[in-house]
Write a protein that holds these residues in place. Sequence first.
Motif, PDB file in Angstrom:
ATOM      1  N   GLY A  24      -0.413 -10.101   7.214  1.00  0.00           N
ATOM      2  CA  GLY A  24      -0.787 -10.158   5.805  1.00  0.00           C
ATOM      3  C   GLY A  24       0.122  -9.285   4.969  1.00  0.00           C
ATOM      4  O   GLY A  24       0.991  -8.579   5.485  1.00  0.00           O
ATOM      5  N   HIS A  25      -0.062  -9.344   3.648  1.00  0.00           N
ATOM      6  CA  HIS A  25       0.748  -8.520   2.749  1.00  0.00           C
ATOM      7  C   HIS A  25       0.003  -8.301   1.444  1.00  0.00           C
ATOM      8  O   HIS A  25      -0.938  -9.019   1.116  1.00  0.00           O
ATOM      9  N   GLY A  26       0.428  -7.276   0.743  1.00  0.00           N
ATOM     10  CA  GLY A  26      -0.185  -6.954  -0.546  1.00  0.00           C
ATOM     11  C   GLY A  26       0.855  -6.410  -1.490  1.00  0.00           C
ATOM     12  O   GLY A  26       2.055  -6.582  -1.276  1.00  0.00           O
ATOM     13  N   ALA A  27       0.413  -5.723  -2.529  1.00  0.00           N
ATOM     14  CA  ALA A  27       1.322  -5.216  -3.550  1.00  0.00           C
ATOM     15  C   ALA A  27       2.247  -4.117  -3.030  1.00  0.00           C
ATOM     16  O   ALA A  27       3.389  -4.021  -3.463  1.00  0.00           O
ATOM     17  N   PHE A  28       1.772  -3.303  -2.095  1.00  0.00           N
ATOM     18  CA  PHE A  28       2.551  -2.162  -1.624  1.00  0.00           C
ATOM     19  C   PHE A  28       2.965  -2.234  -0.164  1.00  0.00           C
ATOM     20  O   PHE A  28       3.731  -1.400   0.286  1.00  0.00           O
ATOM     21  N   ALA A  29       2.438  -3.197   0.593  1.00  0.00           N
ATOM     22  CA  ALA A  29       2.661  -3.164   2.033  1.00  0.00           C
ATOM     23  C   ALA A  29       2.689  -4.555   2.663  1.00  0.00           C
ATOM     24  O   ALA A  29       2.236  -5.524   2.075  1.00  0.00           O
ATOM     25  N   VAL A  30       3.230  -4.570   3.889  1.00  0.00           N
ATOM     26  CA  VAL A  30       3.207  -5.759   4.739  1.00  0.00           C
ATOM     27  C   VAL A  30       2.593  -5.325   6.062  1.00  0.00           C
ATOM     28  O   VAL A  30       2.895  -4.241   6.573  1.00  0.00           O
ATOM     29  N   VAL A  31       1.718  -6.157   6.626  1.00  0.00           N
ATOM     30  CA  VAL A  31       1.072  -5.839   7.902  1.00  0.00           C
ATOM     31  C   VAL A  31       1.616  -6.785   8.969  1.00  0.00           C
ATOM     32  O   VAL A  31       1.598  -8.003   8.806  1.00  0.00           O
ATOM     33  N   PHE A  32       2.107  -6.181  10.055  1.00  0.00           N
ATOM     34  CA  PHE A  32       2.702  -6.941  11.148  1.00  0.00           C
ATOM     35  C   PHE A  32       1.830  -6.887  12.393  1.00  0.00           C
ATOM     36  O   PHE A  32       1.123  -5.906  12.624  1.00  0.00           O
ATOM     37  N   SER A  51       3.280  -1.552   7.085  1.00  0.00           N
ATOM     38  CA  SER A  51       4.527  -0.954   6.621  1.00  0.00           C
ATOM     39  C   SER A  51       4.489  -0.835   5.103  1.00  0.00           C
ATOM     40  O   SER A  51       4.440  -1.833   4.393  1.00  0.00           O
ATOM     41  N   ILE A  52       4.518   0.401   4.626  1.00  0.00           N
ATOM     42  CA  ILE A  52       4.440   0.671   3.197  1.00  0.00           C
ATOM     43  C   ILE A  52       5.801   1.195   2.742  1.00  0.00           C
ATOM     44  O   ILE A  52       6.293   2.195   3.258  1.00  0.00           O
ATOM     45  N   THR A  53       6.411   0.526   1.782  1.00  0.00           N
ATOM     46  CA  THR A  53       7.714   0.935   1.261  1.00  0.00           C
ATOM     47  C   THR A  53       7.545   2.139   0.347  1.00  0.00           C
ATOM     48  O   THR A  53       6.749   2.115  -0.585  1.00  0.00           O
ATOM     49  N   LYS A  54       8.279   3.204   0.639  1.00  0.00           N
ATOM     50  CA  LYS A  54       8.174   4.424  -0.161  1.00  0.00           C
ATOM     51  C   LYS A  54       8.557   4.185  -1.612  1.00  0.00           C
ATOM     52  O   LYS A  54       7.970   4.773  -2.508  1.00  0.00           O
ATOM     53  N   LYS A  55       9.510   3.310  -1.846  1.00  0.00           N
ATOM     54  CA  LYS A  55       9.961   3.041  -3.208  1.00  0.00           C
ATOM     55  C   LYS A  55       8.816   2.503  -4.065  1.00  0.00           C
ATOM     56  O   LYS A  55       8.684   2.853  -5.231  1.00  0.00           O
ATOM     57  N   SER A  56       7.958   1.684  -3.467  1.00  0.00           N
ATOM     58  CA  SER A  56       6.835   1.118  -4.218  1.00  0.00           C
ATOM     59  C   SER A  56       5.721   2.143  -4.442  1.00  0.00           C
ATOM     60  O   SER A  56       4.821   1.916  -5.234  1.00  0.00           O
ATOM     61  N   LEU A  57       5.801   3.260  -3.744  1.00  0.00           N
ATOM     62  CA  LEU A  57       4.769   4.297  -3.846  1.00  0.00           C
ATOM     63  C   LEU A  57       5.092   5.406  -4.833  1.00  0.00           C
ATOM     64  O   LEU A  57       4.319   6.342  -4.966  1.00  0.00           O
ATOM     65  N   ALA A  58       6.199   5.305  -5.505  1.00  0.00           N
ATOM     66  CA  ALA A  58       6.636   6.396  -6.374  1.00  0.00           C
ATOM     67  C   ALA A  58       5.524   6.893  -7.297  1.00  0.00           C
ATOM     68  O   ALA A  58       5.328   8.093  -7.452  1.00  0.00           O
ATOM     69  N   LYS A  59       4.765   5.982  -7.893  1.00  0.00           N
ATOM     70  CA  LYS A  59       3.700   6.375  -8.817  1.00  0.00           C
ATOM     71  C   LYS A  59       2.334   6.455  -8.145  1.00  0.00           C
ATOM     72  O   LYS A  59       1.383   6.908  -8.750  1.00  0.00           O
ATOM     73  N   SER A  60       2.240   6.022  -6.898  1.00  0.00           N
ATOM     74  CA  SER A  60       0.940   5.956  -6.220  1.00  0.00           C
ATOM     75  C   SER A  60       0.903   6.784  -4.948  1.00  0.00           C
ATOM     76  O   SER A  60       0.189   6.464  -4.009  1.00  0.00           O
ATOM     77  N   GLN A  61       1.678   7.845  -4.866  1.00  0.00           N
ATOM     78  CA  GLN A  61       1.748   8.684  -3.668  1.00  0.00           C
ATOM     79  C   GLN A  61       0.370   9.213  -3.266  1.00  0.00           C
ATOM     80  O   GLN A  61       0.038   9.259  -2.098  1.00  0.00           O
ATOM     81  N   SER A  62      -0.435   9.596  -4.243  1.00  0.00           N
ATOM     82  CA  SER A  62      -1.756  10.149  -3.925  1.00  0.00           C
ATOM     83  C   SER A  62      -2.664   9.082  -3.307  1.00  0.00           C
ATOM     84  O   SER A  62      -3.535   9.402  -2.503  1.00  0.00           O
ATOM     85  N   GLN A  74      12.657   5.020   4.709  1.00  0.00           N
ATOM     86  CA  GLN A  74      12.254   4.189   3.580  1.00  0.00           C
ATOM     87  C   GLN A  74      10.826   3.662   3.659  1.00  0.00           C
ATOM     88  O   GLN A  74      10.371   3.002   2.740  1.00  0.00           O
ATOM     89  N   ASN A  75      10.129   3.924   4.770  1.00  0.00           N
ATOM     90  CA  ASN A  75       8.786   3.372   4.950  1.00  0.00           C
ATOM     91  C   ASN A  75       7.828   4.385   5.549  1.00  0.00           C
ATOM     92  O   ASN A  75       8.237   5.314   6.240  1.00  0.00           O
ATOM     93  N   VAL A  76       6.545   4.134   5.309  1.00  0.00           N
ATOM     94  CA  VAL A  76       5.462   4.835   5.996  1.00  0.00           C
ATOM     95  C   VAL A  76       4.740   3.756   6.794  1.00  0.00           C
ATOM     96  O   VAL A  76       4.472   2.669   6.290  1.00  0.00           O
ATOM     97  N   PHE A  77       4.455   4.034   8.069  1.00  0.00           N
ATOM     98  CA  PHE A  77       3.803   3.068   8.943  1.00  0.00           C
ATOM     99  C   PHE A  77       2.427   3.576   9.359  1.00  0.00           C
ATOM    100  O   PHE A  77       2.305   4.707   9.834  1.00  0.00           O
ATOM    101  N   LEU A  78       1.417   2.741   9.172  1.00  0.00           N
ATOM    102  CA  LEU A  78       0.070   3.036   9.644  1.00  0.00           C
ATOM    103  C   LEU A  78      -0.220   2.062  10.786  1.00  0.00           C
ATOM    104  O   LEU A  78      -0.197   0.845  10.583  1.00  0.00           O
ATOM    105  N   VAL A  79      -0.460   2.597  11.964  1.00  0.00           N
ATOM    106  CA  VAL A  79      -0.752   1.763  13.131  1.00  0.00           C
ATOM    107  C   VAL A  79      -2.257   1.781  13.346  1.00  0.00           C
ATOM    108  O   VAL A  79      -2.857   2.853  13.475  1.00  0.00           O
ATOM    109  N   MET A  80      -2.858   0.587  13.355  1.00  0.00           N
ATOM    110  CA  MET A  80      -4.311   0.471  13.453  1.00  0.00           C
ATOM    111  C   MET A  80      -4.710  -0.491  14.556  1.00  0.00           C
ATOM    112  O   MET A  80      -3.933  -1.356  14.960  1.00  0.00           O
TER     113      MET A  80
END
Length: 93
Positions: free
Chosen positions: A16-24, A39-50, A81-87
């Motif tokens: 799946g995918h959304g506004a800030f991330a893609v799930v593999f 996989s969350i792209t850091k560039k897309s998080l500039a304003k949403s880091q919190s 360039q990315n933050v990865f959350l493994v679930m």
Amino acid sequence: MEIVGSFEYNSKEIIGHGAFAVVFKGRHREAHYPVAIKSITKKSLAKSQSLLGKEIKILQELSALKHKNVVKLLACTEKDQNVFLVMEVSSLY
């Protein structure tokens, strides 16, 4: 295969995918059990880091519940360039 710590994924196997991330669809490199890798792209998080920090905190707290309807956060890894959350992958998938 892309490697994220003890896990790996094929960038063509998108769950799946959304506004800030893609799930593999991924797996543990040695035990081969399935996982979901967000996989969350850091560039897309500039304003949403919190928001990312809050999401990680919530996932960690919920993982401690050990409930069949709660997906566990197995790992959180940061690369250039990315933050990865493994679930866990839901048994319904």
